[in-house]
Design a protein around this motif. Structure first.
Motif: not given
Length: 163
Positions: A151, A56, A146, A84
């Motif tokens: 993240q 992300q 997800s 992340g």
């Protein structure tokens, strides 16, 4: 002079027929690959080899090690890297996206462009994972993951097609 003209016409005819045969074989190969991809997804046992990670935050990461996600019957075998921010993880970093777990939910849909959209949820002791996979007719795939404690991250790769 007549011989040269005939030779040129013969070569032109042979070249044109080779182009036609090649175009037909490409269409046949594409149709065969589409059929193979569809059958593999519908079988419920397939593997997606991952070559690129899209965190992300940060840059795209080209993966050099063999990472993959495999669906077999009612289980997922995930061997994916994680890049992340983690919000709450066990001491030592935890397992991340390297786990084997049963599938909670599993749904397959075909989109307008004949791409197959697969979504499923699974849980481990560390986290809950929501996977959204899109497999295109040429065998390429994109994966979005997800999580509750980390993240989101995305991956790109391709469906492993046995010979």
């Amino acid at each position: 002079m007549k011989k040269n003209k005939r030779l040129v016409l013969l070569l032109l005819f042979i070249t044109a027929s080779l182009f036609v045969l090649n175009a037909q074989s490409k269409k046949e190969r594409r149709a065969q690959k589409e059929k193979q991809v569809k059958e593999l997804i519908e079988s419920g046992s397939y593997r997606i080899d991952v070559s690129t990670a899209y965190p992300q935050r940060g840059r795209t990461i080209q993966l050099s090690s063999p990472y993959s996600i495999e669906i077999r019957n009612d289980s997922v075998f995930s061997y994916l890297p994680y890049y992340g921010r983690a919000y709450s993880i066990p001491y030592g970093g935890g397992q991340g996206l390297i786990f084997n777990a049963p599938l909670d939910t599993y749904r397959i849909e075909t989109e307008k462009n004949n791409a197959t959209k697969i979504s499923f949820t699974t849980r481990t002791q560390e986290d809950r994972f929501d996977f959204r996979i899109k497999v295109f007719t040429n065998g390429t795939a994109s994966i979005d993951v997800s999580m509750q404690q980390r993240q989101s991250i995305s991956f790109a790769g391709g469906l492993f097609l046995p010979l």
